[in-house]
Write an enzyme that holds these catalytic residues in place. Sequence first.
Site, mmCIF file in Angstrom:
data_model
loop_
_atom_site.group_PDB
_atom_site.id
_atom_site.type_symbol
_atom_site.label_atom_id
_atom_site.label_comp_id
_atom_site.label_asym_id
_atom_site.label_seq_id
_atom_site.Cartn_x
_atom_site.Cartn_y
_atom_site.Cartn_z
ATOM 1 N N ARG A 67 28.230 -58.188 -14.132
ATOM 2 C CA ARG A 67 28.796 -57.174 -15.255
ATOM 3 C C ARG A 67 27.939 -57.081 -16.353
ATOM 4 O O ARG A 67 27.472 -58.016 -16.950
ATOM 5 C CB ARG A 67 30.235 -57.361 -15.507
ATOM 6 C CG ARG A 67 31.365 -57.287 -14.382
ATOM 7 C CD ARG A 67 31.413 -55.548 -14.162
ATOM 8 N NE ARG A 67 32.139 -55.480 -12.943
ATOM 9 C CZ ARG A 67 32.323 -55.130 -11.780
ATOM 10 N NH1 ARG A 67 30.761 -55.408 -11.258
ATOM 11 N NH2 ARG A 67 33.178 -55.120 -10.995
ATOM 12 N N ASP A 79 20.730 -56.447 -12.524
ATOM 13 C CA ASP A 79 21.298 -55.253 -11.556
ATOM 14 C C ASP A 79 22.530 -54.466 -12.323
ATOM 15 O O ASP A 79 22.891 -53.515 -11.644
ATOM 16 C CB ASP A 79 21.662 -55.963 -10.260
ATOM 17 C CG ASP A 79 22.304 -55.071 -9.309
ATOM 18 O OD1 ASP A 79 21.371 -54.117 -9.080
ATOM 19 O OD2 ASP A 79 23.393 -54.699 -8.619
ATOM 20 N N GLU A 81 25.613 -48.827 -18.687
ATOM 21 C CA GLU A 81 25.325 -48.345 -17.348
ATOM 22 C C GLU A 81 25.823 -47.059 -16.998
ATOM 23 O O GLU A 81 25.364 -46.075 -16.268
ATOM 24 C CB GLU A 81 24.943 -49.189 -16.147
ATOM 25 C CG GLU A 81 26.538 -49.712 -15.662
ATOM 26 C CD GLU A 81 26.495 -50.655 -14.554
ATOM 27 O OE1 GLU A 81 26.826 -50.267 -13.444
ATOM 28 O OE2 GLU A 81 25.937 -51.456 -14.941
ATOM 29 N N HIS A 136 22.144 -51.081 -10.361
ATOM 30 C CA HIS A 136 23.660 -51.529 -9.551
ATOM 31 C C HIS A 136 23.638 -51.338 -8.145
ATOM 32 O O HIS A 136 24.433 -50.950 -7.426
ATOM 33 C CB HIS A 136 24.753 -50.826 -10.378
ATOM 34 C CG HIS A 136 25.950 -51.717 -10.418
ATOM 35 N ND1 HIS A 136 26.952 -51.586 -11.464
ATOM 36 C CD2 HIS A 136 26.634 -52.498 -9.429
ATOM 37 C CE1 HIS A 136 28.032 -52.368 -11.028
ATOM 38 N NE2 HIS A 136 27.932 -53.142 -9.912
#
Length: 331
Positions: free
Chosen positions: A234, A258, A263, A296
């Site tokens: 996260r 990631d 985001e 992600h």
Amino acid sequence: MKIIAYGIRDDERPYLEEWSQDQGIEVKAVSELLDESTVDLAKGYDGAVVYQQKPYTAAVLDQLAADGITNLSLRNVGVDNVDADAVKRNGFKVTNVPAYSPEAIAEFTVSQLMQLLRRAPTFARKQAHGDLRWAPDIADELNSMTVGVVATGRIGRAAMKIYQGFGAKVIAYDVFHNPELEKQGIYVDTLDELYAQADVISLHAPATKDNNHMLNDESFGKMKDGVWILNPARGALIDTDALIRALDSGKVAGAALDVYEDEVGIFNADFGSFDAIPDERLKNLLKRENVLVSPHIAFYTRTAVKNMVQFALNNNKQLIETGKAENEVAF
């Protein structure tokens, strides 16, 4: 029985249609996410299957309940963006998919680390300009390192197996100890101990109020010089400004991210050019050869996507039929 599925992408649709046909259950697939502008699409349905990163607000959940829908099945693990008070107030039953493919995320995380250790981005740039020299970009070996795994749930444990397969020493921290790992003596007592010992820190924790910005200026200061940071979990776990300062100082040798704390609305979007990306801190990270940013996608395999869709539909069907499901989340 009728189910509505929000935010269905093209890559998810075949698995949804396969399930619908096999079960003989009508599933309405819509590409829009569940929010205040789309919640009324659920009228007349018995349950909703959803996936999104923005919040499931009280207003949305209140409206769903007013329309008679209180069976909500998430196609993902995290439930930190669900308004818990609204869930309780309206008597929602909520499920998630706790393990769609831990191996997918673990494999991706370690592959990103290996690219960093072997200076892959630097060699790719050099080769693109006709430079085939080795020096000065000498690599490091994972087998000689200590990897500190933060959180030992399904994904953390899957990653640990891969790190151990490379010959790395693995230590771990978790509030809840896995009995098998406990027997192996892998756990340290505090995060500070993990920070002090680890050459690589691999984050696999959920986002909670308690661990928001877990990695910050203070915690970076407790780490070894030249530590490697991996975050497939996260974005909120890392203070981005603190990470940039730690990269600038050399405290952090590199990072594979990631996820990113800002985001939403950026990842999985096409801005047409690098300059058009509307986040200067993210562009700062993307420009660095010792930082790998991915949008992600650690979960993004055929196996994982199929499981996310079909496990969530199974959960929703169970809720509608029995009022209970094996992956029900307690609020």
